[in-house]
Enzyme design. Sequence first.
Site: not given
Length: 522
Positions: A140, A284
């Site tokens: 922070k 595929h």
Amino acid sequence: MSERKPISRALVSVYDKTGLIELATGLHAAGIELVSTGSTAGKIADAGIPVTKVEDLTGFPETLDGRVKTLHPRVHAGILADSRKQEHVDQLVELGVEAFQLVVVNLYPFTQTVAGGASPDECVEQIDIGGPSMVRAAAKNHPSVAVVVDSRDYDDVLAAVKSGGFTLAERTGLAAKAFQHTASYDVAVASWLTNVLAADAEADAATRFPEWLGGTWERSAVLRYGENPHQAAALYTNGDGSLGLAQAQQLHGKEMSYNNYVDADAAWRAAFDHDDPAVAIIKHANPCGIALGADIAEAHRKAHACDPVSAFGGVIAANREITVEMAEQVAEIFTEVIVAPSYADGAVEVLQRKKNVRILVAEPPRRAGAELRPISGGALLQQRDVLDAEGDDPANWTLAAGEPADPQTLADLAFAWRACRAVKSNAILLAHDGASVGVGMGQVNRVDAVGLAVQRAGDRAKGSVAASDAYFPFPDGPQTLIQAGVRAIVQPGGSVRDQETIDLAREAGVTLYLTGARHFAH
């Protein structure tokens, strides 16, 4: 802002002591005061490096088996003071607290403890409290403090110290990494508490899924593009310790693409649906061929023979070590990817004759567990289909028509049923001698899927067996199979017109089994 912030004081508290002495030595040589905790301070001191113990800083001893040691204003005020604000600087002076410019912390090994099968009390004890508090505080306050949570960054720390400290951009990057670290840690703890410790073991399937679901993912590769060139894409791993295709080692070939990963994952799973030596060839996301063999080379020959045209440019997966014999076969065919658990001596060299083929080594896929599918506004979670329904065991099948299958026919039916799981719905798979000979996939009605499977099988349909991933809503599909010469059929059953299909099979003298299980795949 590229101005560097000098470092004069560092707080070091690490569970993983990798590289600790080298780091502490470098920091001390640079004139940086070291403050540390418990065993970290002990290890630094044992190396002859001056260090201040945190209890000497706070005037408060470690208590409760070490649960409380850094949760003190003299620690957190020194981390959280914003040096850009004069009032913060003045308050530190009034309180007699010195600021930290560097915080080096890593956390208790919670996930490793859980994975090691420790007791609930032992796991709870590894939930770090002070560590995340320091990490979050320093992250922070990154305009004033650099926070380091990864020992792999220690060399960068020492380099920054020699350069006069970290820049704001560097501290911001370290802060982001620190919050990622604590976020992943918190998700792991929350998931364990929710899904294991607080889970209702007596809950039925409808309520077995957690009320809260969390996960974190780390980018491991940026791909050239997604399904299509205009789509950006990347590969992520979930960091839960599981090994699969995403962690595969690439031994040769071009960079893996998005579609390569999708097809390779489908092939890898399909190959491991079977216990005998098996090869799956996928294109595929659908099988060009799946087959079993006495050895892996035979399995590949049979799988390729199913549909050689479609197998061109396909992805191959084997559930056994790739032999030189199989490698010689594959080397003659244009193949995008080949993946296996291992390769015999000389097999990779044979495959490398094709400079672009991607050769992967991967751990066997995880069989159990759940799978997540994003949808607009949410996600779907379901138990993974691993062919473990009661109806997946041929011993539980119901003979609805015809004579009981002989051992060879029953083996082919069992193979076809398992192989059909890998086919996108609506799915029909024809098989003979442990190999697919015709596959009809992805059709919006079942009779078209039947027609496609029969067409691809050609003359091989005669004498084959057929599996359907879901019931036949009308007898037209089975009629087409029977006319093509299929000698036995396995399907879930459950249609209101089942009797019509049963009567048709009985009249034709075709064996028909009902499984009571379904294997849709979308």
